[in-house]
Scaffold this active site. Sequence first.
Site, PDB file in Angstrom:
ATOM      1  N   TYR A 274      -8.453  -5.465  -4.242  1.00 47.97           N
ATOM      2  CA  TYR A 274      -8.447  -4.059  -3.811  1.00 47.97           C
ATOM      3  C   TYR A 274      -9.803  -3.463  -4.177  1.00 47.97           C
ATOM      4  CZ  TYR A 274      -3.348  -4.157  -3.172  1.00 47.97           C
ATOM      5  OH  TYR A 274      -2.058  -4.435  -2.767  1.00 47.97           O
TER       6      TYR A 274
ATOM      7  N   GLY B 277       4.296   2.988   6.633  1.00 48.35           N
ATOM      8  CA  GLY B 277       5.043   2.443   7.769  1.00 48.35           C
ATOM      9  C   GLY B 277       4.142   1.619   8.678  1.00 48.35           C
TER      10      GLY B 277
ATOM     11  N   PHE C  12       4.220  -0.162   1.780  1.00 48.36           N
ATOM     12  CA  PHE C  12       4.123   0.563   3.060  1.00 48.36           C
ATOM     13  C   PHE C  12       5.366   1.428   3.307  1.00 48.36           C
ATOM     14  CE2 PHE C  12       1.273  -2.977   5.085  1.00 48.36           C
ATOM     15  CZ  PHE C  12       0.152  -2.446   4.470  1.00 48.36           C
TER      16      PHE C  12
HETATM   17  N1  NAP Z   1       2.017  -7.156  -1.594  1.00 49.16           N
HETATM   18  C1  NAP Z   1       1.360  -6.757  -0.535  1.00 49.16           C
HETATM   19  O1  NAP Z   1       1.081  -7.522   0.380  1.00 49.16           O
HETATM   20  C2  NAP Z   1       0.950  -5.318  -0.422  1.00 49.16           C
HETATM   21  C3  NAP Z   1       0.455  -4.839   0.790  1.00 49.16           C
HETATM   22  C4  NAP Z   1       0.097  -3.512   0.874  1.00 49.16           C
HETATM   23  C5  NAP Z   1       0.208  -2.680  -0.227  1.00 49.16           C
HETATM   24  N2  NAP Z   1       0.661  -3.175  -1.414  1.00 49.16           N
HETATM   25  C6  NAP Z   1       0.811  -2.290  -2.595  1.00 49.16           C
HETATM   26  O2  NAP Z   1       1.744  -1.295  -2.246  1.00 49.16           O
HETATM   27  C7  NAP Z   1       1.185   0.000  -2.502  1.00 49.16           C
HETATM   28  C8  NAP Z   1       1.745   0.957  -1.481  1.00 49.16           C
HETATM   29  O3  NAP Z   1       1.272   0.633  -0.200  1.00 49.16           O
HETATM   30  P1  NAP Z   1       0.202   1.553   0.550  1.00 49.16           P
HETATM   31  O4  NAP Z   1      -0.635   2.270  -0.433  1.00 49.16           O
HETATM   32  O5  NAP Z   1      -0.470   0.703   1.527  1.00 49.16           O
HETATM   33  O6  NAP Z   1       1.104   2.475   1.442  1.00 49.16           O
HETATM   34  P2  NAP Z   1       2.109   3.672   1.169  1.00 49.16           P
HETATM   35  O7  NAP Z   1       2.325   3.968  -0.246  1.00 49.16           O
HETATM   36  O8  NAP Z   1       3.244   3.384   2.023  1.00 49.16           O
HETATM   37  O9  NAP Z   1       1.287   4.863   1.835  1.00 49.16           O
HETATM   38  C9  NAP Z   1      -0.012   5.183   1.435  1.00 49.16           C
HETATM   39  C10 NAP Z   1      -0.593   6.079   2.485  1.00 49.16           C
HETATM   40  O10 NAP Z   1       0.145   7.295   2.544  1.00 49.16           O
HETATM   41  C11 NAP Z   1      -0.651   8.395   2.086  1.00 49.16           C
HETATM   42  N3  NAP Z   1       0.194   9.154   1.166  1.00 49.16           N
HETATM   43  C12 NAP Z   1       0.648   8.803  -0.065  1.00 49.16           C
HETATM   44  N4  NAP Z   1       1.415   9.763  -0.581  1.00 49.16           N
HETATM   45  C13 NAP Z   1       1.470  10.749   0.346  1.00 49.16           C
HETATM   46  C14 NAP Z   1       2.112  12.008   0.400  1.00 49.16           C
HETATM   47  N5  NAP Z   1       2.882  12.458  -0.610  1.00 49.16           N
HETATM   48  N6  NAP Z   1       1.950  12.787   1.508  1.00 49.16           N
HETATM   49  C15 NAP Z   1       1.189  12.350   2.545  1.00 49.16           C
HETATM   50  N7  NAP Z   1       0.545  11.155   2.553  1.00 49.16           N
HETATM   51  C16 NAP Z   1       0.697  10.357   1.463  1.00 49.16           C
HETATM   52  C17 NAP Z   1      -1.858   7.778   1.432  1.00 49.16           C
HETATM   53  O11 NAP Z   1      -3.000   8.575   1.612  1.00 49.16           O
HETATM   54  P3  NAP Z   1      -3.626   9.390   0.346  1.00 49.16           P
HETATM   55  O12 NAP Z   1      -4.281   8.384  -0.522  1.00 49.16           O
HETATM   56  O13 NAP Z   1      -4.590  10.294   1.001  1.00 49.16           O
HETATM   57  O14 NAP Z   1      -2.494  10.083  -0.327  1.00 49.16           O
HETATM   58  C18 NAP Z   1      -2.020   6.478   2.209  1.00 49.16           C
HETATM   59  O15 NAP Z   1      -2.646   6.694   3.451  1.00 49.16           O
HETATM   60  C19 NAP Z   1      -0.328  -0.226  -2.373  1.00 49.16           C
HETATM   61  O16 NAP Z   1      -1.072   0.814  -2.975  1.00 49.16           O
HETATM   62  C20 NAP Z   1      -0.466  -1.575  -3.016  1.00 49.16           C
HETATM   63  O17 NAP Z   1      -0.525  -1.430  -4.436  1.00 49.16           O
HETATM   64  C21 NAP Z   1       1.054  -4.473  -1.513  1.00 49.16           C
END
Ligand code: NAP
Length: 299
Positions: free
Chosen positions: A69, A219, A215
């Site tokens: 990351y 989504g 996600f």
């Molecule tokens: N194992 C795997 O393959 C894998 C893959 C992907 C991710 N991950 C892990 O899972 C975690 C979560 O996934 P993710 O970060 O991709 O997606 P997520 O948590 O589903 O969504 C993050 C997205 O939503 C926005 N967001 C977050 N909180 C919000 C809120 N309260 N209101 C409006 N927008 C909001 C964020 O932007 P802002 O930053 O601007 O808030 C970002 O664009 C990652 O951080 C990572 O640690 C693991």
Amino acid sequence: MTSDKVSAGDAGAWFLGDFRVNRIGLGAMRLTGRAAFHEGTPRDRSQAIGVLRRAVELGVNHIDTAAFYFSSLRSANELINTALTPYRDDLVIATKVGPVRDASGEWAAPARPEQLRGQVEENLRQLGRDHLDLVNLRIMGQAAISEHFGALAELRDAGLVRHLGISNASLDHLAEAQAIAPVVCVQNRYGIDARGGEQMLHACATHDIAFVPYFAIAGDGRESGAGRSEHEQVLNVAHAHGISPAQVRLAWVLHQGRHVLAIPGTGNPDHLIDNLAAGTLQLSEEELGLLDSIGHPAV
Ligand SMILES: NC(=O)c1ccc[n+]([C@@H]2O[C@H](COP(=O)([O-])OP(=O)(O)OC[C@H]3O[C@@H](n4cnc5c(N)ncnc54)[C@H](OP(=O)(O)O)[C@@H]3O)[C@@H](O)[C@H]2O)c1
């Protein structure tokens, strides 16, 4: 809700092996930039550090990260190290190995089993630790994982790693891994409109291990983040409670079982507060039915 009223403990706690963690954690992937990896503008460094410190102050004790990351100017692990050392005893930092990115951010072939030790050591150096609390094997499409998981089990036996998990895993992967060493969590894509993982959700409950969806907010936006048009059902529930669609999405995953640990990813301090506040949201049976209809449309 104001920031002094929220706590990551509001949604209760669950276990990663013998670590008890609050059910709302933090995903570190978004600390390096709004879009994951190299795309987009790197986050303001002091803002990212501020989000990490505030999260921990508010009870977040499960942070998900990875050495891969990083954006052009920011590394999630470096930010965590800078913001949070000396680490609190109750903080669990989960990392993952398997994917390989070179220094310019290009993806390379996934790690071979003998390369996993180097990836674990890279995380140790970046985080400034002498052991890792939890390492997930991020499965990169391979059918069999026993050699990779076996290599991690050896590192666990050697004391470099306390607990192991798997990510992007099938039920067969789970069975294969459990035959080698204890698995404390499965981290798979799952959310209100990504329901393919339901069998794994239930399998984790049966095995009493944590299910960690990613996600959940983004989504279909996946790595590029939130911001697509939202389902009408989510908008209706959000409107009824006076909250954001992101909070509805998070509350929905938390309602799928006590063993579900959320790791919303954000580098935005206001979103951090919103995400913790989602832990107090009670969805009615009617609302859950409405939201369920997104993933299971009537035929
Ligand atoms: N194992 C795997 O393959 C894998 C893959 C992907 C991710 N991950 C892990 O899972 C975690 C979560 O996934 P993710 O970060 O991709 O997606 P997520 O948590 O589903 O969504 C993050 C997205 O939503 C926005 N967001 C977050 N909180 C919000 C809120 N309260 N209101 C409006 N927008 C909001 C964020 O932007 P802002 O930053 O601007 O808030 C970002 O664009 C990652 O951080 C990572 O640690 C693991």
